[in-house]
Design a protein around this motif. Sequence first.
Motif, short mmCIF file in Angstrom:
data_model
loop_
_atom_site.label_atom_id
_atom_site.label_comp_id
_atom_site.label_asym_id
_atom_site.label_seq_id
_atom_site.Cartn_x
_atom_site.Cartn_y
_atom_site.Cartn_z
N ILE A 1 8.01 -0.15 -10.62
CA ILE A 1 8.13 -1.51 -11.15
C ILE A 1 6.86 -1.94 -11.88
O ILE A 1 6.89 -2.83 -12.74
CB ILE A 1 8.49 -2.51 -10.01
CG1 ILE A 1 8.83 -3.91 -10.57
CG2 ILE A 1 7.36 -2.64 -9.01
CD1 ILE A 1 10.07 -3.95 -11.43
N PRO B 1 -8.18 11.05 8.55
CA PRO B 1 -7.96 11.33 9.97
C PRO B 1 -7.38 12.73 10.17
O PRO B 1 -6.47 13.14 9.45
CB PRO B 1 -6.93 10.26 10.38
CG PRO B 1 -7.03 9.19 9.35
CD PRO B 1 -7.47 9.85 8.09
N SER C 1 10.54 7.38 12.72
CA SER C 1 10.07 7.42 11.34
C SER C 1 9.58 8.81 10.99
O SER C 1 9.08 9.52 11.84
CB SER C 1 8.91 6.45 11.16
OG SER C 1 9.08 5.36 11.99
N PRO C 2 9.75 9.17 9.73
CA PRO C 2 9.22 10.47 9.32
C PRO C 2 7.70 10.49 9.40
O PRO C 2 7.06 9.45 9.30
CB PRO C 2 9.69 10.61 7.87
CG PRO C 2 9.93 9.21 7.42
CD PRO C 2 10.34 8.44 8.63
N PHE D 1 4.24 10.95 7.95
CA PHE D 1 3.63 10.95 6.62
C PHE D 1 2.30 11.69 6.67
O PHE D 1 1.53 11.53 7.60
CB PHE D 1 3.38 9.52 6.14
CG PHE D 1 4.62 8.84 5.67
CD1 PHE D 1 4.96 8.84 4.33
CD2 PHE D 1 5.46 8.21 6.58
CE1 PHE D 1 6.11 8.20 3.90
CE2 PHE D 1 6.61 7.58 6.15
CZ PHE D 1 6.94 7.58 4.82
N PRO E 1 -1.26 11.75 5.56
CA PRO E 1 -2.09 10.69 5.00
C PRO E 1 -2.59 11.05 3.59
O PRO E 1 -3.05 12.16 3.36
CB PRO E 1 -3.27 10.60 5.96
CG PRO E 1 -3.14 11.69 6.93
CD PRO E 1 -1.83 12.37 6.74
N THR E 2 -2.42 10.13 2.68
CA THR E 2 -3.01 10.31 1.36
C THR E 2 -3.83 9.07 1.06
O THR E 2 -3.52 8.00 1.56
CB THR E 2 -1.94 10.46 0.27
OG1 THR E 2 -1.13 9.29 0.30
CG2 THR E 2 -1.09 11.67 0.48
N LEU E 3 -4.84 9.23 0.29
CA LEU E 3 -5.70 8.09 0.00
C LEU E 3 -5.36 7.49 -1.34
O LEU E 3 -5.20 8.20 -2.32
CB LEU E 3 -7.17 8.54 -0.02
CG LEU E 3 -7.73 8.82 1.37
CD1 LEU E 3 -8.90 9.75 1.26
CD2 LEU E 3 -8.13 7.53 2.04
N SER E 4 -5.21 6.19 -1.35
CA SER E 4 -5.01 5.54 -2.63
C SER E 4 -6.38 5.42 -3.29
O SER E 4 -7.41 5.50 -2.63
CB SER E 4 -4.42 4.15 -2.43
OG SER E 4 -5.39 3.30 -1.87
N GLU F 1 -8.43 2.62 -1.79
CA GLU F 1 -9.12 2.91 -0.55
C GLU F 1 -10.38 3.73 -0.80
O GLU F 1 -11.42 3.50 -0.20
CB GLU F 1 -8.19 3.64 0.42
CG GLU F 1 -7.25 2.69 1.12
CD GLU F 1 -6.01 3.37 1.66
OE1 GLU F 1 -5.42 2.82 2.56
OE2 GLU F 1 -5.64 4.45 1.15
N LYS G 1 -3.34 -8.19 -1.44
CA LYS G 1 -2.30 -7.44 -0.78
C LYS G 1 -2.70 -6.75 0.54
O LYS G 1 -2.07 -6.93 1.54
CB LYS G 1 -1.72 -6.37 -1.72
CG LYS G 1 -0.93 -6.92 -2.86
CD LYS G 1 0.30 -7.67 -2.46
CE LYS G 1 0.07 -9.15 -2.62
NZ LYS G 1 1.27 -9.95 -2.62
N THR G 2 -3.75 -5.97 0.50
CA THR G 2 -4.09 -5.24 1.71
C THR G 2 -5.30 -5.87 2.41
O THR G 2 -5.85 -5.31 3.32
CB THR G 2 -4.41 -3.77 1.37
OG1 THR G 2 -5.27 -3.76 0.25
CG2 THR G 2 -3.17 -3.00 1.05
N LYS G 3 -5.66 -7.04 1.94
CA LYS G 3 -6.84 -7.70 2.48
C LYS G 3 -6.57 -8.21 3.88
O LYS G 3 -5.52 -8.73 4.18
CB LYS G 3 -7.16 -8.90 1.57
CG LYS G 3 -8.59 -9.31 1.60
CD LYS G 3 -8.80 -10.36 0.53
CE LYS G 3 -8.85 -11.75 1.06
NZ LYS G 3 -9.33 -12.08 2.31
#
Lengths: 470, 442
Positions: free
Chosen positions: A115, A181, A446-447, A449, A451-454, A457, A466-468
Amino acid sequence: MKKVSVLLFTISLLALTGFAQDREVLIKNATIMTAAKGTIEGGSILIRNGKIVAVDKADKVTASASAKVIDGTGMYVTPGFVDAHSHTALDSVNEGSLSVTAMVKMRDVVNNTDINIYRQLAGGMTTIHQLHGSANAIGGQNNVIKLKWGKPVEEMFLAEAPRTVKFALGENPKRSNFSVPGMARRFPATRMGVEETIREAFTQGREYTAKWDAYEAAKAKGENPLPPRKDLKLEAMADILKGKIDIHAHCYRADEIMMLLRLTEEFGIRVRTLQHTLEGYKVSPEIAKHGASASILPDWWAYKMEAYDAIPFNAAVMTDHGIVVSIHSDSNEHARRFYQEAGKMLKYGNLTEEQALQLVTLNPAKQIRLDNRIGSIEVGKDGDLAIFNGHPFSVYAHPVMTLIEGEVYFDRKQDIERRALLAKEKKDLIEKEKKANVPTQPVQSSPTFIPTLSEEELDDHLHHGKTKKP
Amino acid sequence: MKKLSFTILISLAICAAVVTLAQPRAVTTPGNTIAITNARIVTVSGATHEKGTIVIRDGKIIAVGPTAPVPTGAKIIPGAGLTVYPGMIDTYTTLGLTEVDAVNATVDTTELGDYNANMKALTAVQPNSELIPVARSNGVTTVLTCPQGGVISGQCAFINLDGWTQEQMKLVAPGALHLVYPRVGFGGRGGGFGGGGNLNSPSEAAKQARDRKVEDLKKKLEAAQEYLKAKAAAANDKTIPVRPVDLGLEALAPFLNGQAPVLIAASGKAEIEGALALADQFKLKLVLYGAESALQVADKIKAKNVPIVLPAVLDLPDKEDSPYDEAFARAAEFHKAGLKVCFSSSDSASDVRLLPYHAGTAAAFGLPKEEALKGVTLYPAQIFGLDKLVGSLETGKIANVVVTDGDLLEHRTRIKYLIINGKLVELANKHTRLYERHKDRQ
């Protein structure tokens, strides 16, 4: 086979419709900021079959009777914006498990349903350079798309786009501000290690070329040599050294910028574009001499240690030294308002309006070697335009329409009209779901995941809200 | 030992790097008089004077108007072609509490634990922060700096962005108690680590965890009420035993008696309704922070006259199918619904200087321009009960004044003079110093 026949059918259809009649769009009587040849008051732009064929005073531009006419009275038109550093419309950004991943390609993970493509169109963006992340010293190969929302991925690609690769220096590749992690620390952990990681990859790339050259030479002499083992990573490294792939390097501090300039010169190549380049203003003469361009975060600072000396005058200082400077987003949020980011630059230093506009149009186009097609409103270029309801550098203005190759991909009026329809559709779907009386399904775990870093981050800069943490 | 001294050395080096020579210098002494003449004066609370004079003495505005007399001996700032505004007020930031977000040693925003009513932001404000002169040089003269985290995060402080000490910077402290209304954790939202939460329906366990937190919060406030009652009773009647001092409960006194506002972060409908109910039960002077779903409860919010501090306007839409301009247009929608809003930069402390662009963008998307300007000047002052002190250019108010070469909210406008507490403050900052040092480098 089926595919081929569909293709043939499409081509013949195109032949029937496309060639029979030219597709014309006329934007009439607007203030046109060309980003190359000044501003035309009361001007018109004619686009034919996706290309700009006329830009001039309104009375000097005439269109055919069938042309779609957009009344630009009171409006401002700029070239569609170009983002030299985006992570939009990608299913993943970092292949950070190794310190050198030149073999991976962003082209393979383009998500044309993101989007954010539409949101950025609504801000006048038309072309983005999709970069690999900065988790490792040498990342993957980047990709360029036009934001043709709703079109198949293949239609978003640009055949002329150059091959580029992401490098990264400083805190991110040495993992100063984060750890993954469950994953052990890995080399490099210092700026020394980053340099040697790149030098080693260059060295291996050079040896790889030598092996293949020797093989080809032996073959040419009529011998029957064994071919060397094919290595996709080293093949990319070799192409970088041959100048077939441009380097776009994430960097912050002046010292690491200098390191990469020296190191590439040692191997006889040049950095195409320094990315972020927050301390570029400290070493402008050196960057100019090397011939690198610089794509920057215009006014971000102090979110991490290597950003502490960032200044908003960066664009002006480097421009004054003859460096081709662009502003980039590195963020789905900032990418929606390049007109504001460029406008702010008028405050810091002595850039002209046209120079400020070039920061988000012509200059990024140059950096990704597409300035022959995009980045300014000139005859022969693509009809990629943003239309504003006021001066684009005014805080009180916003885009009302965005065109790519003459086709309207964003129209604010239509957007607003469609909102009620979309709300109703959503409501109906929810009602339908409720009435469907689906038997309760057992709760599924849940599957897992990986970990991947945006990028946010990595950069320790959580963009607006948003992530604050509240 | 060697390791220790090395650590100290490193810390010192970081301190030296972080806290350099950013001291604001007063160009005039507080006793001096300043007059800005022949300028366009936007008072915000009253008429705009196309050509007027404003006179400042001993830290206060003593005259403003088209014909205000200039006292002899006043330092005169010729204002022809310039515009005078009240200084902007940012109602949500961590400015002063943090220097470099990624360097833990420089961050004093978030105390451990859920209940920290006695944590005072003013204590951790670093007057020498390099971020402060950068923020004010864009026209922001006052901020509400807020502790973070937990349920009761701590006491926010209104500080003016000039001063050698925290006391000199203090405008009003506590400016508000910051509280985060407990919400259901969905898991996996927003972070880049994926995570397995269901986005549509939170689990029962998550709902129960939220309910427990809400109960805990109420118990905490009830305990404080009882504690304060017992304390008052003991003060009046020597036969009643004195309870041991509880600093955490004691700190809630000014907020439970409605003396100072409580700033509650609440986004969803449930949290907003919860915050409204909490305010009713404990007679809180409520200000909502965020309140993204306010339109769903607009009538209740309006009926109770609860104002809203908007977080960053320059923000992404909340959901994939939200309108692209959701955050840009929110202020306009709230205004249309009759809600009172003010703006905040609300992101990293280094971005306080972007405050005018949050307000300006709201105006681009439908908020009347005058409302946008009020949202960074007069309304913050009114909402937090500071309107006798700051927020407009009126006689008797503290002289926090900005002189510009254009519209205060426009990107290209440059700040020409800055007056805080009646003193001319230098516009130089870390950025201008680095610029001057490097711009003509050979």
